[in-house]
Write a protein that holds these residues in place. Sequence first.
Motif, PDB file in Angstrom:
ATOM      1  N   ILE A   9      37.666  52.133  41.573  1.00 51.60           N
ATOM      2  CA  ILE A   9      38.998  52.570  41.661  1.00 51.60           C
ATOM      3  C   ILE A   9      39.554  53.409  40.681  1.00 51.60           C
ATOM      4  O   ILE A   9      40.174  54.394  40.895  1.00 51.60           O
ATOM      5  N   VAL A  10      39.414  52.541  39.440  1.00 49.10           N
ATOM      6  CA  VAL A  10      40.090  53.147  38.250  1.00 49.10           C
ATOM      7  C   VAL A  10      39.472  54.643  37.983  1.00 49.10           C
ATOM      8  O   VAL A  10      40.015  55.553  37.327  1.00 49.10           O
ATOM      9  N   HIS A  11      38.127  54.885  38.094  1.00 48.97           N
ATOM     10  CA  HIS A  11      37.455  56.051  37.732  1.00 48.97           C
ATOM     11  C   HIS A  11      38.048  57.052  38.782  1.00 48.97           C
ATOM     12  O   HIS A  11      38.123  58.235  38.595  1.00 48.97           O
ATOM     13  N   TRP A  12      38.328  56.711  40.068  1.00 48.16           N
ATOM     14  CA  TRP A  12      38.888  57.678  41.222  1.00 48.16           C
ATOM     15  C   TRP A  12      40.327  57.990  40.560  1.00 48.16           C
ATOM     16  O   TRP A  12      40.731  59.243  41.154  1.00 48.16           O
ATOM     17  N   SER A  13      41.016  57.528  40.086  1.00 44.23           N
ATOM     18  CA  SER A  13      42.643  57.666  39.723  1.00 44.23           C
ATOM     19  C   SER A  13      42.560  58.516  38.640  1.00 44.23           C
ATOM     20  O   SER A  13      41.880  58.919  37.985  1.00 44.23           O
ATOM     21  N   GLU A  14      44.058  59.287  38.719  1.00 38.48           N
ATOM     22  CA  GLU A  14      44.405  60.105  37.537  1.00 38.48           C
ATOM     23  C   GLU A  14      45.591  59.519  36.897  1.00 38.48           C
ATOM     24  O   GLU A  14      45.643  59.992  35.622  1.00 38.48           O
ATOM     25  N   ILE A  15      46.322  58.598  37.490  1.00 38.94           N
ATOM     26  CA  ILE A  15      47.225  57.779  36.801  1.00 38.94           C
ATOM     27  C   ILE A  15      47.198  56.375  37.029  1.00 38.94           C
ATOM     28  O   ILE A  15      46.905  55.791  38.316  1.00 38.94           O
ATOM     29  N   TYR A  16      47.179  55.701  36.097  1.00 40.36           N
ATOM     30  CA  TYR A  16      47.113  53.961  36.224  1.00 40.36           C
ATOM     31  C   TYR A  16      48.391  53.606  36.137  1.00 40.36           C
ATOM     32  O   TYR A  16      48.874  53.361  34.912  1.00 40.36           O
ATOM     33  N   PHE A  17      49.071  52.915  37.164  1.00 43.25           N
ATOM     34  CA  PHE A  17      50.642  52.553  36.773  1.00 43.25           C
ATOM     35  C   PHE A  17      50.423  51.016  37.318  1.00 43.25           C
ATOM     36  O   PHE A  17      49.888  50.572  38.392  1.00 43.25           O
ATOM     37  N   GLN A  18      51.384  50.267  36.116  1.00 44.54           N
ATOM     38  CA  GLN A  18      51.614  48.793  36.315  1.00 44.54           C
ATOM     39  C   GLN A  18      52.901  48.767  36.591  1.00 44.54           C
ATOM     40  O   GLN A  18      53.466  49.069  35.439  1.00 44.54           O
ATOM     41  N   PRO A  19      53.553  47.990  37.621  1.00 40.58           N
ATOM     42  CA  PRO A  19      54.979  47.578  37.395  1.00 40.58           C
ATOM     43  C   PRO A  19      54.869  46.153  36.690  1.00 40.58           C
ATOM     44  O   PRO A  19      54.205  45.005  37.309  1.00 40.58           O
ATOM     45  N   ASN A  20      55.384  46.428  35.460  1.00 37.90           N
ATOM     46  CA  ASN A  20      55.300  45.191  34.650  1.00 37.90           C
ATOM     47  C   ASN A  20      53.799  45.020  33.979  1.00 37.90           C
ATOM     48  O   ASN A  20      52.876  45.411  34.732  1.00 37.90           O
ATOM     49  N   VAL A  21      53.740  44.731  32.719  1.00 34.21           N
ATOM     50  CA  VAL A  21      52.291  44.560  32.023  1.00 34.21           C
ATOM     51  C   VAL A  21      51.613  43.405  32.624  1.00 34.21           C
ATOM     52  O   VAL A  21      51.786  42.257  32.753  1.00 34.21           O
ATOM     53  N   SER A  22      50.302  43.689  33.204  1.00 32.39           N
ATOM     54  CA  SER A  22      49.447  42.585  33.564  1.00 32.39           C
ATOM     55  C   SER A  22      48.276  42.549  32.758  1.00 32.39           C
ATOM     56  O   SER A  22      47.415  43.649  32.758  1.00 32.39           O
ATOM     57  N   LEU A  23      48.190  41.693  31.987  1.00 40.77           N
ATOM     58  CA  LEU A  23      47.114  41.567  30.937  1.00 40.77           C
ATOM     59  C   LEU A  23      45.629  41.479  31.635  1.00 40.77           C
ATOM     60  O   LEU A  23      44.824  42.128  30.955  1.00 40.77           O
ATOM     61  N   LYS A  24      45.581  40.983  32.694  1.00 46.21           N
ATOM     62  CA  LYS A  24      44.423  40.677  33.334  1.00 46.21           C
ATOM     63  C   LYS A  24      44.118  42.167  34.042  1.00 46.21           C
ATOM     64  O   LYS A  24      42.873  42.337  34.331  1.00 46.21           O
ATOM     65  N   GLY A  25      44.876  43.077  34.117  1.00 46.19           N
ATOM     66  CA  GLY A  25      44.598  44.443  34.814  1.00 46.19           C
ATOM     67  C   GLY A  25      44.315  45.590  33.842  1.00 46.19           C
ATOM     68  O   GLY A  25      44.206  46.699  33.988  1.00 46.19           O
TER      69      GLY A  25
END
Length: 336
Positions: A65-81
């Motif tokens: 999924i990350v490979h598919w994306s152009e923007i990686y958006f996190q609402p609040n920092v998630s260390l596990k992500g």
Amino acid sequence: MRILIYSPLFYPSVGGLETVVLILANEFVQQGHSVKLVSQTPAIDQDTFPFEVIRKPSPKHLLQIVHWSEIYFQPNVSLKGIWPLLFHARPLVISHNNWYLRKNGHFGWQDYLKQLITKFATNISVSHAIANHICSKSSVIPNPYEEDIFYERFDILRCQELVFLGRLVSDKGVDLLLNALAEIKALGLTPTLTIIGQGSQELKLRNQVKKLCLNEQVNFVGVKVGQELAQLLSAHQILVIPSRWQEPFGVVALEGIACGCVIVGSEGGGLSDAIGPCGVTFSNGDVKSLAKILADLLNHPNKLFKYRASAKQHLVQHQKIEVAKAYLKVFERAFH
């Protein structure tokens, strides 16, 4: 743009952040972008969102999924992500909706690590107070509210004075509001107070109402949501947000303003950003200041019109489409 949202908490989990994430994801799709959302919250029924929700993906699937994306958006920092970005470099955008602190107010190692991660991200803060808390530069974009639910209903008589909306826990300061109510009662003012919500302090608060002889003024109505909540807010003149702690923002203030309430709230943190020119603030925990403000507004109801007159202009920047546009501008800068 192909936007991946990594939000550990999502529907059916209920909360302010989950609501904001849902609003943004829907608006990104409405404005022509492809969205996938990864969550660790299990579904209770089949998802029917206008975007794909991937729940508890395997590490291999998450990498895809990350490979598919152009923007990686996190609402609040998630260390596990964060780890997938070590394998697929993508622009990381983080919106900061809360303080990075332990419950005792101290910094833990997790908080230091989260602050470090902000140095490698494009950052958005929901209030100026949060922006000052983040150690990296950030754009301030306030939270949206659901304007299709929360709006002024002119067919409802605004015949009740005070309302509180929130969890019945110590941080939210309902006990302070009850003490202020007792103070103005000594001055001959006996406004009604509707308490909307539930929580661990409810029994204690009910006992406090009895002790202060406020039974005839205070009404606990439990949890209300959606249209029922909006209609109830529209029947009140003043929404009181007496939080002890520093609120990061305060979507409840926007909901009250949209329904025609004047806001009286604590000034610390980001709540004053949410209130803007549509109400009055007081120092967190200051019962006498709260009582003085309430007495003034109740004795001079003409003052309420001044604050209501500012509502339309103040709410424009919090409309869903405007907030989403502001986010997308940040995404575009990060992408390019």
